[in-house]
Design an enzyme around this catalytic site. Sequence first.
Site, mmCIF file in Angstrom:
data_model
loop_
_atom_site.group_PDB
_atom_site.id
_atom_site.type_symbol
_atom_site.label_atom_id
_atom_site.label_comp_id
_atom_site.label_asym_id
_atom_site.label_seq_id
_atom_site.Cartn_x
_atom_site.Cartn_y
_atom_site.Cartn_z
ATOM 1 N N GLU A 146 0.832 -1.202 0.000
ATOM 2 C CA GLU A 146 0.000 0.000 0.000
ATOM 3 C C GLU A 146 0.871 1.259 0.000
ATOM 4 O O GLU A 146 2.078 1.184 0.257
ATOM 5 C CB GLU A 146 -0.902 0.005 1.235
ATOM 6 N N ARG A 288 39.534 -6.994 -25.756
ATOM 7 C CA ARG A 288 39.730 -5.544 -25.806
ATOM 8 C C ARG A 288 41.173 -5.220 -25.431
ATOM 9 O O ARG A 288 41.637 -5.582 -24.336
ATOM 10 C CB ARG A 288 38.764 -4.863 -24.836
ATOM 11 N N GLN A 299 45.659 -6.272 -13.431
ATOM 12 C CA GLN A 299 45.004 -6.623 -12.178
ATOM 13 C C GLN A 299 43.785 -5.752 -11.895
ATOM 14 O O GLN A 299 42.822 -6.219 -11.284
ATOM 15 C CB GLN A 299 45.995 -6.516 -11.018
ATOM 16 N N GLU A 383 10.085 -7.910 -2.448
ATOM 17 C CA GLU A 383 10.099 -9.174 -1.694
ATOM 18 C C GLU A 383 10.871 -9.034 -0.381
ATOM 19 O O GLU A 383 11.485 -9.982 0.100
ATOM 20 C CB GLU A 383 10.698 -10.325 -2.526
#
Length: 398
Positions: A146, A288, A299, A383
């Site tokens: 609500e 890439r 890293q 939820e």
Amino acid sequence: MDFSEPSEAVQIKKALDGFIEREVAPLENEYDQFLGADYEKHIVDENHRQVPEYRNVVEQIRKKSVEAGFYGMTMPEEVGGGDVDILTRAIVGEHMSNRPPGFHSAVFGGAGGPTPILLECDDEQREEYLYPLMDGEITTCFALTEPGHGSDAHYMDTRAEKDGDEWLINGQKVYITNGPYADFAMVFARTSGDDGDLEGITCFLVDADNPGFEVGTIHRAMGMTPGTHAELHFDDCRVSEDQVLGEVDQGFQSAMSWIGGGRINIAAGSVGTAQFLLDMSVDYARNRETFDEPIGHRQGVSFQLAELATDIEQVRQLYRYAAWKMDNGERARKEESMAKLRGAELANEAADIAMQVHGGAGFMKDLPIERNYRSARVFRIFEGTDEIQKRTIARELI
């Protein structure tokens, strides 16, 4: 201790891949405007309601899914379901989420499809609501939240009062998934007791054509399929005693059971989406090149991917353990909340890392990353918010 996937899950995943290739992929190719960069402009009209063409695609997939036996597969065989257990459903959900945005979300029906709550239907209610729902002929919605009550749903303002042999419902619900299109709503209202009481809340089956029931504003939600959520208004909405689902005053317990299973599915879906984004990012990092070498050799990039891969495996094992406990009849309130909490964090983390690894390319609508980045945020809210999960975990501990 057996960590292998149940054979049924393996079989269902294979069958689903074939189903998607045969039935769903052709529709995705034919109606690519609903999945492209401008999908939001094409799915809804000027009133933010989904256009008939899009609704027709969803309905086609729903009916094909019923025929193939996937729709309602978690429901018992006695009502036409597949009787699939919680663990298998979660593993299948992870598998279904490990792919780009598409129409596959309609295969299981989502919030508009069959739900175990409706097993409380009596024989007449099953004929009118449950069986047509299982057959994909109608859809529903779960009307609990609500304007003033989300996490504290048991303080709801919506009231239902007895009037002779009928009930009068007055109140408002918000953010209701499938609210604009449901043929009937599962509406929760206080029927006795005081604000905050867990008892005293009843679930009613309210038909969409009831004159006291009206769909209000259709919400515009970040990252989610547009036109999906709405306000629902009840103004002296009159329903018969035959439309009470289960026992009077005992509806809140049913609602919480439904939400508990949903938390496992969110965690599983988060793992699937995170795995999809990780695989995308690993492939990009390998290919890439900057400064004459792949960015994955640095890293700064590779360690982010290593951390994400570790987090994915942790949440995967956590949600599967929680589902296993539930299937074995053990209390798993703490574990399901842990899985949902970490799953929601994982979905957001994965989208952020994928966007960072892809750089400017990840920020563009040509790739699904930016959409996942936006859609992941709601996992930390619905939820049960992150804070509610932590509260539940703490209560179970203490």
